[in-house]
Scaffold this motif. Structure first.
Motif, PDB file in Angstrom:
ATOM      1  N   ALA A  92       0.830  -1.208   0.000  1.00  0.00           N
ATOM      2  CA  ALA A  92       0.000   0.000   0.000  1.00  0.00           C
ATOM      3  C   ALA A  92       0.863   1.256   0.000  1.00  0.00           C
ATOM      4  N   CYS A  93       1.906   1.272   0.814  1.00  0.00           N
ATOM      5  CA  CYS A  93       2.738   2.468   0.922  1.00  0.00           C
ATOM      6  C   CYS A  93       3.701   2.622  -0.251  1.00  0.00           C
ATOM      7  N   GLN A  94       3.959   1.534  -0.974  1.00  0.00           N
ATOM      8  CA  GLN A  94       4.763   1.646  -2.187  1.00  0.00           C
ATOM      9  C   GLN A  94       4.063   2.470  -3.263  1.00  0.00           C
ATOM     10  N   LEU A  95       2.753   2.680  -3.102  1.00  0.00           N
ATOM     11  CA  LEU A  95       1.997   3.469  -4.075  1.00  0.00           C
ATOM     12  C   LEU A  95       2.131   4.973  -3.834  1.00  0.00           C
ATOM     13  N   SER A 120       2.942  -0.217  -8.658  1.00  0.00           N
ATOM     14  CA  SER A 120       3.311   1.164  -8.361  1.00  0.00           C
ATOM     15  C   SER A 120       3.839   1.834  -9.616  1.00  0.00           C
ATOM     16  N   LYS A 121       3.389   3.033  -9.862  1.00  0.00           N
ATOM     17  CA  LYS A 121       3.865   3.793 -11.020  1.00  0.00           C
ATOM     18  C   LYS A 121       5.356   4.110 -10.894  1.00  0.00           C
ATOM     19  N   LEU A 122       5.890   4.021  -9.693  1.00  0.00           N
ATOM     20  CA  LEU A 122       7.308   4.305  -9.483  1.00  0.00           C
ATOM     21  C   LEU A 122       8.192   3.227 -10.104  1.00  0.00           C
ATOM     22  N   VAL A 123       7.614   2.044 -10.388  1.00  0.00           N
ATOM     23  CA  VAL A 123       8.392   0.966 -11.017  1.00  0.00           C
ATOM     24  C   VAL A 123       7.768   0.496 -12.328  1.00  0.00           C
ATOM     25  N   ASN A 124       6.542   0.879 -12.600  1.00  0.00           N
ATOM     26  CA  ASN A 124       5.838   0.479 -13.815  1.00  0.00           C
ATOM     27  C   ASN A 124       5.064   1.683 -14.327  1.00  0.00           C
ATOM     28  N   GLU A 125       5.397   2.155 -15.511  1.00  0.00           N
ATOM     29  CA  GLU A 125       4.795   3.381 -16.042  1.00  0.00           C
ATOM     30  C   GLU A 125       3.277   3.275 -16.148  1.00  0.00           C
ATOM     31  N   ASP A 126       2.766   2.057 -16.315  1.00  0.00           N
ATOM     32  CA  ASP A 126       1.320   1.865 -16.405  1.00  0.00           C
ATOM     33  C   ASP A 126       0.656   1.713 -15.037  1.00  0.00           C
ATOM     34  N   GLY A 127       1.439   1.841 -13.986  1.00  0.00           N
ATOM     35  CA  GLY A 127       0.921   1.629 -12.650  1.00  0.00           C
ATOM     36  C   GLY A 127       0.234   2.847 -12.063  1.00  0.00           C
ATOM     37  N   LEU A 128       0.084   2.804 -10.749  1.00  0.00           N
ATOM     38  CA  LEU A 128      -0.717   3.773  -9.999  1.00  0.00           C
ATOM     39  C   LEU A 128       0.145   4.387  -8.902  1.00  0.00           C
ATOM     40  N   CYS A 129      -0.076   5.652  -8.602  1.00  0.00           N
ATOM     41  CA  CYS A 129       0.596   6.271  -7.456  1.00  0.00           C
ATOM     42  C   CYS A 129      -0.273   7.393  -6.908  1.00  0.00           C
ATOM     43  N   PHE A 130       0.061   7.802  -5.685  1.00  0.00           N
ATOM     44  CA  PHE A 130      -0.693   8.840  -4.996  1.00  0.00           C
ATOM     45  C   PHE A 130       0.212  10.014  -4.648  1.00  0.00           C
ATOM     46  N   ASP A 131      -0.298  11.218  -4.891  1.00  0.00           N
ATOM     47  CA  ASP A 131       0.328  12.453  -4.424  1.00  0.00           C
ATOM     48  C   ASP A 131      -0.605  13.079  -3.392  1.00  0.00           C
ATOM     49  N   PHE A 132      -0.180  13.138  -2.144  1.00  0.00           N
ATOM     50  CA  PHE A 132      -0.939  13.800  -1.080  1.00  0.00           C
ATOM     51  C   PHE A 132      -0.261  15.145  -0.835  1.00  0.00           C
ATOM     52  N   VAL A 133      -0.896  16.222  -1.271  1.00  0.00           N
ATOM     53  CA  VAL A 133      -0.191  17.500  -1.379  1.00  0.00           C
ATOM     54  C   VAL A 133      -1.014  18.663  -0.826  1.00  0.00           C
ATOM     55  N   GLU A 134      -0.288  19.744  -0.486  1.00  0.00           N
ATOM     56  CA  GLU A 134      -0.915  21.018  -0.153  1.00  0.00           C
ATOM     57  C   GLU A 134      -1.135  21.813  -1.443  1.00  0.00           C
ATOM     58  N   GLN A 135      -2.171  22.612  -1.439  1.00  0.00           N
ATOM     59  CA  GLN A 135      -2.417  23.435  -2.621  1.00  0.00           C
ATOM     60  C   GLN A 135      -1.462  24.616  -2.664  1.00  0.00           C
ATOM     61  N   GLY A 161      -7.647  14.963  -8.174  1.00  0.00           N
ATOM     62  CA  GLY A 161      -8.017  14.395  -9.469  1.00  0.00           C
ATOM     63  C   GLY A 161      -7.097  13.262  -9.871  1.00  0.00           C
ATOM     64  N   HIS A 162      -7.273  12.802 -11.106  1.00  0.00           N
ATOM     65  CA  HIS A 162      -6.467  11.716 -11.653  1.00  0.00           C
ATOM     66  C   HIS A 162      -5.932  12.116 -13.018  1.00  0.00           C
ATOM     67  N   ALA A 163      -4.680  11.746 -13.281  1.00  0.00           N
ATOM     68  CA  ALA A 163      -4.091  11.962 -14.605  1.00  0.00           C
ATOM     69  C   ALA A 163      -3.026  10.902 -14.834  1.00  0.00           C
ATOM     70  N   SER A 164      -3.263  10.033 -15.818  1.00  0.00           N
ATOM     71  CA  SER A 164      -2.275   9.039 -16.252  1.00  0.00           C
ATOM     72  C   SER A 164      -1.722   8.197 -15.108  1.00  0.00           C
ATOM     73  N   GLY A 165      -2.601   7.753 -14.224  1.00  0.00           N
ATOM     74  CA  GLY A 165      -2.181   6.885 -13.132  1.00  0.00           C
ATOM     75  C   GLY A 165      -1.756   7.600 -11.874  1.00  0.00           C
ATOM     76  N   VAL A 166      -1.706   8.922 -11.893  1.00  0.00           N
ATOM     77  CA  VAL A 166      -1.353   9.705 -10.703  1.00  0.00           C
ATOM     78  C   VAL A 166      -2.629  10.236 -10.068  1.00  0.00           C
ATOM     79  N   ILE A 167      -2.901   9.803  -8.850  1.00  0.00           N
ATOM     80  CA  ILE A 167      -4.067  10.295  -8.118  1.00  0.00           C
ATOM     81  C   ILE A 167      -3.591  11.352  -7.132  1.00  0.00           C
ATOM     82  N   THR A 168      -4.056  12.567  -7.337  1.00  0.00           N
ATOM     83  CA  THR A 168      -3.699  13.693  -6.472  1.00  0.00           C
ATOM     84  C   THR A 168      -4.847  13.963  -5.515  1.00  0.00           C
ATOM     85  N   ILE A 169      -4.530  14.010  -4.232  1.00  0.00           N
ATOM     86  CA  ILE A 169      -5.523  14.347  -3.218  1.00  0.00           C
ATOM     87  C   ILE A 169      -4.995  15.529  -2.417  1.00  0.00           C
TER      88      ILE A 169
END
Length: 347
Positions: free
Chosen positions: A81-84, A123-138, A147-155
């Motif tokens: 889970a955390c590898q994502l 994980s997108k960090l090891v597979n370009e077609d994979g998935l990853c999460f960005d938990f960020v401040e605006q 939102g989502h873009a090309s496997g990157v989920i930003t929250i």
């Protein structure tokens, strides 16, 4: 969610528990077989109570945000889970840290459910077609949005602030807004790319149910925010927002599919049934199966409707908002059935 128990004293454990509150044995989640494992509290050594196997915690355990386990020989520092995670916030900021903890609880529950469905979680960090999460401040950047873009989920971290989330819910006149809801919705966009866009047969069925996604997305959203949903949106959509564009209809319906599966799974493992006094048979719900093991989605829906009505009624008795404030019309049932049948071969 399944029910978990301590391997030493059989006391009930929550999914997020680090320790059994009855006997004091340490606990952690093993995602390979979706089991909570417990250990005698020996410093620096995790040997499971039942099997005598050795484990170590995910590195994020040191922050108190993950209780998932790795085999002692696993070369990774982080659990599946955390590898994502691609981006986490600056943790020296107390508010950031608290918001991240809430996001991790929701994300781990999401990953549990996606694994139960047999979905690929590279994980997108090891597979370009994979998935990853960005938990960020605006941080004053209005273009940075959840939102989502090309496997990157930003929250955005602010979504984890219950006050801000409630203000946003009221601003957009939404009946429901939660962290797990956000994650389920956004991951739906990712799996549209993986399961629909590359499969001509699935795409044709999608267009027959949800509409033609080639409709200009930006223009459709702009029109939705200017004029709102059509008056009859509830006849064929699960939410107002789902009427904005077929992609959003898919993501909203996907999220509700996950809501329903989790709700019925939890009720099944707790042995919950609904037997209202003097009510018609349609309001009776027996739950004889784990929803992840049945092909019959209509049976799942037939359980979900009286179950959600009962839980909503209990909430109203306590002056709390409905747990599931949505109406599932026949066209929405068909869309949910499409998702269910699409995922069956993966299990």
């Amino acid at each position: 969610m399944k029910i978990f128990e301590c391997g030493f004293c059989q006391h009930a454990l929550f999914f997020e528990n680090y320790v059994c509150e009855n006997c004091g044995h340490l606990s952690g989640y093993r995602d390979g077989d979706q089991t909570m494992v417990t250990f005698a509290p020996v410093e620096g050594l995790l040997v499971s109570d039942r099997e005598g196997l050795r484990y170590r915690y995910c590195k994020n355990q040191e922050h108190g945000v993950c209780n998932w386990l790795l085999d002692v020989t696993d070369p990774h520092d982080y659990c599946t889970a955390c590898q994502l995670n691609r981006t986490i916030p600056l943790l020296s900021n107390h508010d950031n840290f608290e918001n991240w903890k809430h996001l991790e609880v929701a994300k781990h529950r999401l990953v549990y459910q996606l694994q139960r469905l047999g979905l690929p979680l590279d994980s997108k960090l090891v597979n370009e077609d994979g998935l990853c999460f960005d938990f960020v401040e605006q941080l004053g950047n209005p273009k940075l949005m959840t939102g989502h873009a090309s496997g990157v989920i930003t929250i955005l971290l602010r979504e984890a602030d219950s006050v801000v989330r409630e203000q946003t819910r009221k601003q957009f006149l939404e009946p429901y807004r939660t962290l797990i809801g956000h994650l389920r919705h956004e991951v739906g966009h990712y799996f549209w790319d993986r399961l629909i866009a590359t499969d001509d047969r699935a795409l044709a069925k999608f267009r027959a149910s949800f509409g033609d996604e080639r409709l200009d997305y930006s223009e459709a959203l702009q029109a939705f925010y200017q004029t709102g949903a059509p008056d009859d949106w509830q006849a064929s959509h699960i939410s107002k927002y789902s009427s904005s564009h077929p992609w959003e209809d898919w993501a909203e319906t996907w999220a509700h599919y996950l809501h329903i599966m989790d709700m019925v799974e939890t009720a099944y493992f707790f042995g919950v049934g609904v037997h209202p006094v003097g009510a018609p048979d349609a309001m009776i719900a027996e739950i004889p199966f784990d929803p992840y093991t049945t092909h019959d989605f209509r049976a799942i829906i037939d359980i979900c409707v009286p179950l959600s009505y009962a839980v909503n009624s209990i909430n109203r008795a306590m002056g709390i908002s409905d747990v599931y404030p949505f109406v599932i019309s026949p066209p929405v049932r068909d869309k949910l059935l499409f998702i269910h049948e699409l995922l069956l071969p993966l299990r």
